[in-house]
Every structure is written in structure tokens, then in C-alpha cells.
Design an enzyme around this catalytic site. Sequence first.
Site, PDB file in Angstrom:
ATOM      1  CG  HIS A 118      -2.227   1.607   1.281  1.00 54.32           C
ATOM      2  ND1 HIS A 118      -2.913   1.680   0.417  1.00 54.32           N
ATOM      3  CD2 HIS A 118      -1.591   2.223   2.578  1.00 54.32           C
ATOM      4  CE1 HIS A 118      -3.340   2.544   0.577  1.00 54.32           C
ATOM      5  NE2 HIS A 118      -2.509   3.246   1.883  1.00 54.32           N
ATOM      6  CG  ASP A 166      -5.421   4.100   4.711  1.00 51.54           C
ATOM      7  OD1 ASP A 166      -6.167   3.279   5.253  1.00 51.54           O
ATOM      8  OD2 ASP A 166      -4.439   4.419   4.384  1.00 51.54           O
ATOM      9  CG  HIS A 214      -6.750   7.523   0.902  1.00 50.82           C
ATOM     10  ND1 HIS A 214      -6.036   6.126   0.229  1.00 50.82           N
ATOM     11  CD2 HIS A 214      -6.366   6.564   2.171  1.00 50.82           C
ATOM     12  CE1 HIS A 214      -5.560   5.476   0.610  1.00 50.82           C
ATOM     13  NE2 HIS A 214      -5.103   5.964   1.539  1.00 50.82           N
TER      14      HIS A 214
END
Length: 1018
Positions: free
Chosen positions: A262, A374, A578
Amino acid sequence: MHHDRALVEARLKRVLDERIRPAVHPESVPLSVGVWHAPGEPVPVEQGVAAPREPTAVGEAWGPPWSTSWFTVSGTVPRAWAGRTVEALLDLGFDENMPGFQCEGLVYREDGSPVKGLSPRNQWVRVGDPVAGGEEVRLHIEAAANPVILDYHPFLPTEQGDRLTADTVPRYRLARMDLAVLDRTVWELVQDLDVLGQLMAELPVQAPRRWEILRAVERALDAVDLQDVGGTAERARERLAGVLAAPAHASAHRISAVGHAHIDSAWLWPLRETVRKVARTTASMTALLEDEPEFVYAMSQAQQFAWLKEHRPEVYARVKKAVAEGRFVPVGGMWVESDTNMPGSEALARQFVHGKRFFLEEFGIETEEVWLPDSFGYSAALPQLVRLAGAKWFLTQKISWSRTNKFPHHTFWWEGLDGTRVFTHFPPIDTYNAQLSGQELAHAVGNFQEKGAATRSLAPTGWGDGGGGTTREMLARARRLADLEGSARVVFDKPAAFFEKAHAEYADAPVWVGELYLELHRATLTSQARTKQGNRRCEHLLHEAELWAATAAVRTGAPYPYEALDRLWKTVLLHQFHDILPGTSIAWVHREAAATYAAVAEELEGIVAQALATLAGDGSAGSTVVFNAAPHARGGVPAHGALPEAPPQAAPVPPVTSVPREGGGFLLDNGLLTVAVDGRGLVVSVYDRAAGREVLAPGGAANLLQLHPDFPAMWDAWDVDSFYRNTVTDLADAEVVVLDGDGTVRVERAFGGSRAVQRITVPAGERRVEFATEVDWRETEKFLKAAFPLDVHTERIAAETQFGHLYRPTHTNTSWDAARFEACAHRFVHVEEPGWGVALVNDSTYGYDVTRSGGADPGRPGTPPATGTTATVRLSLLRAPRFPDPRTDQGTHRFRYALVPGASVGDAVREGYRINLPERRVPGSAAVAPLVRVTGEAVVVSAVKLADDGSGDVVVRLYESRGGRARARLTADFPVSSAAVCDLLERRTGEATVDPEGGGLALSLRPFEIVTLRLGRV
């Protein structure tokens, strides 16, 4: 033989740490090291490789924050090592307990071609397997001195989050630069003992299997000669073979491991550093794919692939090859892993358009799973968008972070606003950085909510954010856990393969309806107001630019700016990542975002101006062409498409009267509303003449600025905790309350080190009270809200989201209701009693809260009769967290919002568009009809553009905006050769037929349905 469980476990840990792990590399020789410290920003690879080096050595300091150092290591493989496996061990000064979030490196060969990344848990580079002996080794390392920003205990404000304020003190010391022999047998023994020790620790003490493992481990430890680990490792492995061969139970949970890293596209590092993080990680992962035939690696975010293609084409070539082999798997289908609460309707749709199109064009792959592990909560509009983009599965993990209520499912159908459902999975392993440890697997098995109905889950496996991705140790664990008694079965798998199997066995999974609200990180709706305002402004300018450019192209043959619009959309989409749009990145990221938004807005204004000038023709006649890109002010019919043929004829509008009010303040009246502003500059009455009722709650004051202390328990920029409401300061003292022209009152307030100037306006002929607020914000750890107490009895509010609105309760009946004490709205919040409502619309805020207030208790002696419940809606304006940006939002901010009494949801939709899409006026002599007209008050057009494929077709996207069935007619004011219904990517999915009687396209829409039409031009 005595078997003391605790003693054996303690023995295992010590022998592993002090004897066996060090014996994995039993022999080593130092490498020579040279260094060049690059000035300023990172340099091209060829420059870094060729730059002259100065001698340096292990133990030397390097790396002021955000700097780059180029190291060259060189040496000769000893001839005595011939026939053995040799690696370079390159430790830049890593903290192995914190993978990611620190220094990183990318290793290059002499010719500048990349080898692999260096990270805390991945410090090795293969030299030969086997070596002949005598080989000359020379490697270059591009080392990034990213400072450690994140320290969980506590979050300390730091100036290291921007190169403009960071210090110049070196942060790291070279720790190891060696050539070393790899003893494969010892390495395999470490993996055996690691897996068995972790499994043993998770099994119940009374379980026979635990004791079987314990005895085998004890026998293996007895077999190891601590003075000759390499010579006895194979014997120790033989003692473990039996317990490692015992098969898993038939009912064992099945875990699909997916290689994963990630990588936040920006967060505690700037965008430019993410470009390099992606290159390091993908270089390591493509190298690992070559070594490990069972490994499957997945990567989301088309933007990151695009960066790789642009900046590291050699690594991208390796990625493309691995994708073609089916082992490097693009997932997600979005441009970035975006926030999904705040992006506007078209922006969220375009995340899928640009993401999926990139994967289709580059790899020929139709991604079918949406991969958002996430993001901070998930919009109820997503299921429909997922399906309209050609995807069918959804994955996230973040909801496991919710603080109040445990989400009841891990595999389920998620139903969105319009009733569309998408098959969804939350990995019960509760991490997107899984290591496949015994503790993680045991948690996944015990946590899985669908036991007895479903048998499998997914585990994203690998270190993220510069941690380097999946490691060879994780793959070794998976091999041992593929079929091992006492454990879940683990196999590396493609995400799509997991979803196919999960869907097949659990098609009748339960249904969750509505948004996936994260009971955490609620302050992300407010932090970094400039970033949020930049996003909102650019979204609406993109809407206008497409509309006007398409109109000019169709009407005049003007060139359509395909390349510019594509580039500008991708820039805005990137900044919806994000940790950017939510305001949770370092100062550097938000400083650059503000400059980027300004540049994007300027370019879009230029596109609009050029199109309008083309359409206006000769401006010498002095006439004025008027157009408002929002739905009409009356009737709610969208006027999207082009310029009206003439300005609408308005009925006579009574003038606005402004008179002093007894006791101080002013009374504003426009014939529709009577608004009282008192001597404190607060709105104490809004009287709706048509309805004959007061809008404000008894004794309430609207547009009341309220200040709260704001120091959350943990995540500063992310969180606002419910206890913030315990203390509030009403900013009711005004320095200035004056009449500032007809229908406008100016109010000035000072508080703390800050100052607010507000203009309260009642426009002529409108049922609307407008508020223009300018705040010079100098607070820290404070939360500023604007309160509107409304005399409306309601159990729910409507908050706009993408392509519609959703209802949220105003009460706190359940813990789920109470947890939504801060939520997201786009352009409006609407409260309503049957037959009458009030809208609060805005031009740039997202966070809001709503509370119910009750009348006096008639059962208590001495109290007046109950007056019923009212609802107070508050817009969240500004915060002032100090981490990760210590000066978040310091400076001047401007907000516009309006109170609309007597408003229906349709009125709220219209007024929300109005405040965000101002009227355009240009001098000209040409009257141009709209490209398309839509009749049907509930239907709103969200986009008018030319098709992305350059065909010249006109694409129109519209949606039902009120939550009911709707009929509409779309009429094109240009010759149409064909009409088709399309998906979001403008691919035909069905034919649309022109009504032979009435002309145009007759449309019938479900509640909140999105329809994309493609109109071929003659």
C-alpha cells in the site's frame, strides 16, 4: 524428557535471535563505499550514476531531511566462496522495527539499469547463485533521506514536513555495506522455526497439536550445534519435517494471500517522493516474481503505473512483462485510491473512467475489483458507479478501524443509493500490510464473521509506504502454511480468483444498505480548507470547461481541448487521494496542492473564456450573453448545454428594504423573507412570508460562529472526538455591525488571534439568505463551526452525496446513530417537515453536524409547556491541528453559504448548484441555443462533453436527483445520427431511440439512477 512450555518458547526465541539468524550469512567481507550528495531535488539516474564520489564508510552520517545521496559500493567476491550463494547486504541505517516511513534506496547496475529497492526488511541484493569467485561487484544506490515524521507516542508537531522549513542535520548512519554468503539451509531453518513457533503460540495450551510442535521444536534445537549452525541446520530441519507435513483440517479457513504494498500517493512525503517509492517497490517486486514462481503481486492506482511509465521506463517494462504473464495484477480500476466522501459526482465517476481506461489501454485488462483498503469511509454512491464502470467486486479493510461499532460482516452485498448491489469483502485479517504471521492468521480465523456460511478470506501481504512490499520470508511462510495442521490454509492468489470463489460459495451473503461510514477520522472532512476549496472549485470549472468547449466545437467547429482536459482531470483526481483531499499530509503536500489548484483553475478559466469568446462572436454590438450552468432558478430544469437564446424574462422584483431594528441591528426584507439581524450581528429571525412561519428555533440565533477546543485522543489532522462538544465558546461579540448597501449587513468580530468579517445578504426576488464569511485564522487546536438552529421537527436530514443524497438521523437512538456526530455533505444539507423544509447550501465545506433540541419538560414543576423539538445544523469551517502540518490552515479563508427557507430537496439541489456555478456574462452578438435540453424537474445533467475517443460524439450524463421515479425528455439541438446508452467509459451498452412523436429521447429513471448517453453527430 521434561517439557516446560515457557522454557522451550524462551529457548527458541533466544537461539533464533542470537545464533541461527546470524548464521544465515555466516561469512562476509566489507565493500568499499563512495558517496555523492546531490544538491537540491533528486537528479536523473544518469547524472547520479556518473557523479564523482568521495570516500565514506560504515558509521558515517548522511541524509539531511529530503536530501538524496548516491552511494557506490564496490568489491570482489572472494575466490574461496566459489559455488556458494552471495548477496550484498546494504543497510543505509534502517530501523527494522518500522518498515517504511524512513530512508530508502534503489539499487542500480553500472549501466544505470535498476535492480531492486532497499528497505528495512529487504536489505539484500543477489550477486550470484552460485558465484564463480573473483567477480567484481559495483552497485549504485540512490538513497533518499526521508525524515521520520510519524512517531505514534505522541504525535509531535514537526517542521521536517516541508523542505522549506526542515533542518539540515543528517538523519542516518550507514550501518552495513558487505558482501556475504547466504546459507540457504540455515535460512530455511529460520523459516521453519519461525512458522512453527508462531503457530504454537496461537494454539490453545490444551491442544495436542501445540505440544506436538513444542516437542519437535525442542528436538530441533537439541540437534543444532550452536558453534556450527550451518553444519547442523539440515539435521535440525529433519526433526521438524514431520510436524510441517501434517495436513490442515478439512474445515480449515482458506486465505488468499495477495502480494501488496500500500503506497500512499502522498502523505508524510511529497508527490515527487511517491514516484520514487513506486519505482523502488516495483523493482523489488518484479525481481521477486522472477525468483518465486508461486508469487502473485497486485498493485492499484493507475497514477502510480503512469508515474512508473514516465519516470522509470526500465522498471515499467518489467512490470508490463509480468502483467502479461498474469502475475503482476493491476487492481482497483481507479486513478488513485481516492477519498470517496468528498469528490464530486463527476470526479468520482472519472476516477473509474481514467483508471480503468489506463489499464485497458496499457495492458488490455478489464479490472473487475475496486480496491480501496485505506480510504476514510465509503460513499453510498459507489456501488452504482462500480457497476457502471464495468466492475463487480469491492474490497476495503478500513472499516475495521471504527471505534464504536464492530461492522457485522466480512463478506456481504453492499447496496448503494439507487439499489445497485456489489459483492464486497473486508479482509478479517484487519490489515493491508499482512506478514502472514501466526498471530495475524489466528486473528483472521477467529474474527471472520461468516464462519459456517463461507470459508475463505483475503490477505493483502507486504510492507507498504516504502517498506518494500512482499518479502521472501512472507513467501516462505505461505509455502509452509499451504496445508499445515492447526493453521488456516494460505495460498497466493489473484484478487479476481478469490472473489470468484467467494462469490460462488456465498452468493446469498447478507446485504448492507447505504454508506460505509467510518467511525473515526471524521475531521478529514474539514482539515486543510484550502485543499478542499481548491478541489471544489476545480471540479466545477472542469464541468464548465467541458460544457463550453463542447458547445463551441459543435456550434463553430472550434477544436476541442482533449489533451488539456484529460491532463487537468488527472491532476484533480490525483489530489483526491485519501491523504491529500482529506487534509492529512505534510505541509509540503498541501503547499504544492494550493499552487496546483490555482494553476489548474487558471487554465480552465482560459478554456472557458476561449469557448465563450468563440460562441459570442463579434462583441462590438455590445449585447450580453447570459448563462448559468446550474439548473434554472425556477422549475429545477437543468439548462446545461450552452447559452440560452435570450436572458429569461423575469417578473418584477420588489426592492430590498433595510431598516434599523429596535434594540440594535437591522431588518432586511425582500418581500419573500424578513430577516432580523441583532446588535451582535446574529440572525435572530428569518420569517418565511409565503409559509407564514418562523425559520429559526425559538430563542435561537443563526450564523452563530462557535469555537471548540480540538485536541483529539490520537490522530490530530484526522480525528475530532465527541468530547470536543463539551466545551464551546459562542462568538457573539461584534466590533462592527453596519449596513453595507441595500440588503447587506457587514459584521466584524475578533477572537483569540483571529478575525472574522461576514456579509449577510437577502437578494432581491430570492428566498435565500446569503452569508459571505472571511476568516483570518490564527488559532491552534481549535474547531470553528457556523450554527443554524432551525424550527423543524424531523428525525432525519438529507445530505448531498455523489449523484443524489442520503438520509441520516438527527437522533442518537443507537450507538450507530450516535457515532455519526460528524458527517459529510456536498453542496447541501436539507431538513424537512411534511410540506416545508429548509436547505443550507455551501460553496466549499464538507463536514457538518446536526443535533436535536427539545422543548421544556412539562412534567417538571415550574417549567413552561414543551415547544417541540428543533434541529440545529452546523457547518464545519476550520480546524487547526498541528500534526502532520504544524501550521494547518493559518491565514485567510473565504466561505460562502446560504440558508434557503421553504426549500424542497429539488430546491436544495438547484441552490447547491447555483452557489457553486456562478453566472457567466460575456459581450457578444450571437445568441446560441443549448446543445441539449432536458425536461423533467428531478433530472440533473452532470456532464456535457465530447466523447473521449475523439469521434466528435456528444456525451451527456444525467441522474435522478430527488430519490423518486422520474420521466424526462432530452432534446439535442444539433443533427443526431445515433443515440446509445453507455457505461462510464462511454462504451455502448444499449440503444436509445428517438421518440417518433415528440422528438428527442424519452427517459425513465429509477431513484438516483445515473444514465450516460452518447449522441452521434451527422
